[in-house]
Design a protein around this motif. Sequence first.
Motif, PDB file in Angstrom:
ATOM      1  N   ALA A   1       0.831  -1.204   0.000  1.00  0.00           N
ATOM      2  CA  ALA A   1       0.000   0.000   0.000  1.00  0.00           C
ATOM      3  C   ALA A   1       0.867   1.256   0.000  1.00  0.00           C
ATOM      4  N   ASP A   2       1.998   1.213   0.712  1.00  0.00           N
ATOM      5  CA  ASP A   2       2.931   2.343   0.683  1.00  0.00           C
ATOM      6  C   ASP A   2       3.499   2.539  -0.715  1.00  0.00           C
ATOM      7  N   VAL A   3       3.837   1.428  -1.367  1.00  0.00           N
ATOM      8  CA  VAL A   3       4.373   1.501  -2.733  1.00  0.00           C
ATOM      9  C   VAL A   3       3.331   2.092  -3.681  1.00  0.00           C
ATOM     10  N   ASP A   4       2.107   1.637  -3.566  1.00  0.00           N
ATOM     11  CA  ASP A   4       1.036   2.151  -4.431  1.00  0.00           C
ATOM     12  C   ASP A   4       0.835   3.653  -4.219  1.00  0.00           C
ATOM     13  N   GLU A   5       0.800   4.056  -2.970  1.00  0.00           N
ATOM     14  CA  GLU A   5       0.600   5.474  -2.671  1.00  0.00           C
ATOM     15  C   GLU A   5       1.746   6.319  -3.222  1.00  0.00           C
ATOM     16  N   ALA A   6       2.984   5.856  -3.002  1.00  0.00           N
ATOM     17  CA  ALA A   6       4.143   6.597  -3.480  1.00  0.00           C
ATOM     18  C   ALA A   6       4.173   6.649  -5.006  1.00  0.00           C
ATOM     19  N   ASP A   7       3.832   5.550  -5.649  1.00  0.00           N
ATOM     20  CA  ASP A   7       3.795   5.492  -7.113  1.00  0.00           C
ATOM     21  C   ASP A   7       2.827   6.543  -7.651  1.00  0.00           C
ATOM     22  N   GLU A   8       1.656   6.602  -7.073  1.00  0.00           N
ATOM     23  CA  GLU A   8       0.650   7.561  -7.536  1.00  0.00           C
ATOM     24  C   GLU A   8       1.125   9.001  -7.366  1.00  0.00           C
ATOM     25  N   ILE A   9       1.686   9.319  -6.212  1.00  0.00           N
ATOM     26  CA  ILE A   9       2.079  10.698  -5.919  1.00  0.00           C
ATOM     27  C   ILE A   9       3.303  11.109  -6.737  1.00  0.00           C
ATOM     28  N   ILE A  10       4.321  10.266  -6.756  1.00  0.00           N
ATOM     29  CA  ILE A  10       5.571  10.649  -7.428  1.00  0.00           C
ATOM     30  C   ILE A  10       5.382  10.707  -8.943  1.00  0.00           C
ATOM     31  N   THR A  11       4.623   9.794  -9.507  1.00  0.00           N
ATOM     32  CA  THR A  11       4.362   9.831 -10.949  1.00  0.00           C
ATOM     33  C   THR A  11       3.584  11.090 -11.323  1.00  0.00           C
ATOM     34  N   ALA A  12       2.563  11.403 -10.544  1.00  0.00           N
ATOM     35  CA  ALA A  12       1.801  12.624 -10.813  1.00  0.00           C
ATOM     36  C   ALA A  12       2.653  13.876 -10.612  1.00  0.00           C
ATOM     37  N   HIS A  13       3.666  13.760  -9.768  1.00  0.00           N
ATOM     38  CA  HIS A  13       4.587  14.863  -9.475  1.00  0.00           C
ATOM     39  C   HIS A  13       5.544  15.123 -10.641  1.00  0.00           C
TER      40      HIS A  13
ATOM     41  N   LEU B   1       7.894  12.698 -11.859  1.00  0.00           N
ATOM     42  CA  LEU B   1       9.178  12.015 -11.705  1.00  0.00           C
ATOM     43  C   LEU B   1       9.027  10.521 -11.948  1.00  0.00           C
ATOM     44  N   PRO B   2      10.121   9.850 -12.339  1.00  0.00           N
ATOM     45  CA  PRO B   2      10.062   8.388 -12.469  1.00  0.00           C
ATOM     46  C   PRO B   2      10.010   7.756 -11.094  1.00  0.00           C
ATOM     47  N   PHE B   3       9.254   6.682 -10.974  1.00  0.00           N
ATOM     48  CA  PHE B   3       9.162   5.979  -9.693  1.00  0.00           C
ATOM     49  C   PHE B   3       9.713   4.572  -9.881  1.00  0.00           C
ATOM     50  N   HIS B   4      10.662   4.207  -9.021  1.00  0.00           N
ATOM     51  CA  HIS B   4      11.331   2.908  -9.129  1.00  0.00           C
ATOM     52  C   HIS B   4      10.481   1.833  -8.446  1.00  0.00           C
ATOM     53  N   ARG B   5       9.339   1.538  -9.066  1.00  0.00           N
ATOM     54  CA  ARG B   5       8.394   0.605  -8.456  1.00  0.00           C
ATOM     55  C   ARG B   5       8.992  -0.791  -8.288  1.00  0.00           C
ATOM     56  N   GLU B   6       9.733  -1.243  -9.267  1.00  0.00           N
ATOM     57  CA  GLU B   6      10.322  -2.582  -9.191  1.00  0.00           C
ATOM     58  C   GLU B   6      11.192  -2.727  -7.955  1.00  0.00           C
ATOM     59  N   GLY B   7      12.013  -1.708  -7.683  1.00  0.00           N
ATOM     60  CA  GLY B   7      12.894  -1.767  -6.527  1.00  0.00           C
ATOM     61  C   GLY B   7      12.136  -1.791  -5.217  1.00  0.00           C
ATOM     62  N   TRP B   8      11.137  -0.931  -5.095  1.00  0.00           N
ATOM     63  CA  TRP B   8      10.378  -0.875  -3.840  1.00  0.00           C
ATOM     64  C   TRP B   8       9.534  -2.134  -3.648  1.00  0.00           C
ATOM     65  N   GLU B   9       9.010  -2.682  -4.734  1.00  0.00           N
ATOM     66  CA  GLU B   9       8.246  -3.929  -4.606  1.00  0.00           C
ATOM     67  C   GLU B   9       9.137  -5.072  -4.125  1.00  0.00           C
ATOM     68  N   LYS B  10      10.384  -5.101  -4.595  1.00  0.00           N
ATOM     69  CA  LYS B  10      11.307  -6.147  -4.155  1.00  0.00           C
ATOM     70  C   LYS B  10      11.579  -6.057  -2.650  1.00  0.00           C
TER      71      LYS B  10
END
Length: 459
Positions: free
Chosen positions: A60-72, A74-83
Amino acid sequence: MNLILNSDSYKYSHFAQYPPETDAISAYIEARRGGKYEQTLFFGLQMYLKEYLSKPISMADVDEADEIITAHGLPFHREGWEKIVTDHNGFLPVMIEALPEGMIVPVGTPLTQIRNTHPDFFWLPTFLETSLLRAVWYPTTVATVSWYVRQMIADALEKTCETPGEILPFRLHDFGARGATSFEQAGLGGVAHLVSFMGTDTVSGLVAARKYYSEPMAGFSIPAAEHSTMTSWGEERETEAYKNMLDQFGGDGKLVAVVSDSYDLFRAVRTIWGGELKEQVETMGGTLVVRPDSGDATRVPIDTIEMLGEIFGYSVNEKGFKVLAPCVRVIQGDGITPKTIRVLLDAMIERGWSAENLAFGMGAGLLQKVNRDTLRFAMKANARLDANGDWHGIHKDPKTDPGKASKRYRQAVIMQNGAPSAVPLKDIGDEQNLLQPVWENGKLLKDWTLADIRQRANG
């Protein structure tokens, strides 16, 4: 609190900026030379480790950060945070080394050092710079300011007081809670002050000491008046207001502080405390602490001490300095900074008064009038591990500002000529490295108590 969002915007693109053969990055924190003080009292890292890194991140933290940073934008390193969530149970794969908290070291000495423990996360140590540096620079700076004031007061007490060790812990009182930006900041700074002193009105500092440093009660206070409780009686009933304080809180061995400048400080001291209520002050068996709260902070407290000496008398101790009668003392809580404390201590000694007659309450000067540049704090990368297992030193050395040059190679701290000193880890030889692991892959490896830290800082 989503740890993934506890960073600066530009950090989110850095995962794609390192050399492709990078397996690890090391970075360290220090107070660079050229700041306000020549030494630092390291403190506060343990609060960050327990409060932030001990809580695993979730999908849920990853999802929230992905939404905010992408809309901001910037690229979001989702793969890294999911790992981190799927392969490491949400705990960051990093190792943090640090000096023992409470240690006093020269500026320019690394206080803590971080590296990743898995090659997939080389970008993580410097991503944490925003939160990690903030967690170290603020409490360390407040602890350093408080410790330097302790040295000033200790020196004055040694010269003028027969029992300096008994008096010292309560000479500087933390009045800074209302001037801080938040409950959290007041707690971080408040407990930092309590490394060197035991007087405080910042309750959040007590909470932090209990929560992070296993100290049931780190500091103490006394009943004290504020202007609203005095002026609510009206000027014509000022004597009644003061008498009520003595009736409610005075007694054998007790201290009660009364702000006395609501209308006319000198009249209050001479006519009320020294006239109408003089007998009660002298016979209650406790101590009235008069608080002059306005005017020239470098002059009015001394004038108040001298007035009280004329009224209630004083003794001359074995060191030749005057000590007010036990029933009265003074605390100055307005306009106090390390500079005004120095001026007041010198003035008392010059006029023949022991430093034990006056306590200090410092608010913004303690918790708020500091910033990252007070001690020139910085966190810088110092080494890169390649795919072959070799560490390469990295550093900055700007020609336009040599004072910002950083240290190259993984660092160690050893004792040299009786003082802690920074050396490259590769050159340590048989010397003991004072930078010891305190955190690794979600586990706290050291758990300092406030008692440990106080002993280390103050002996």
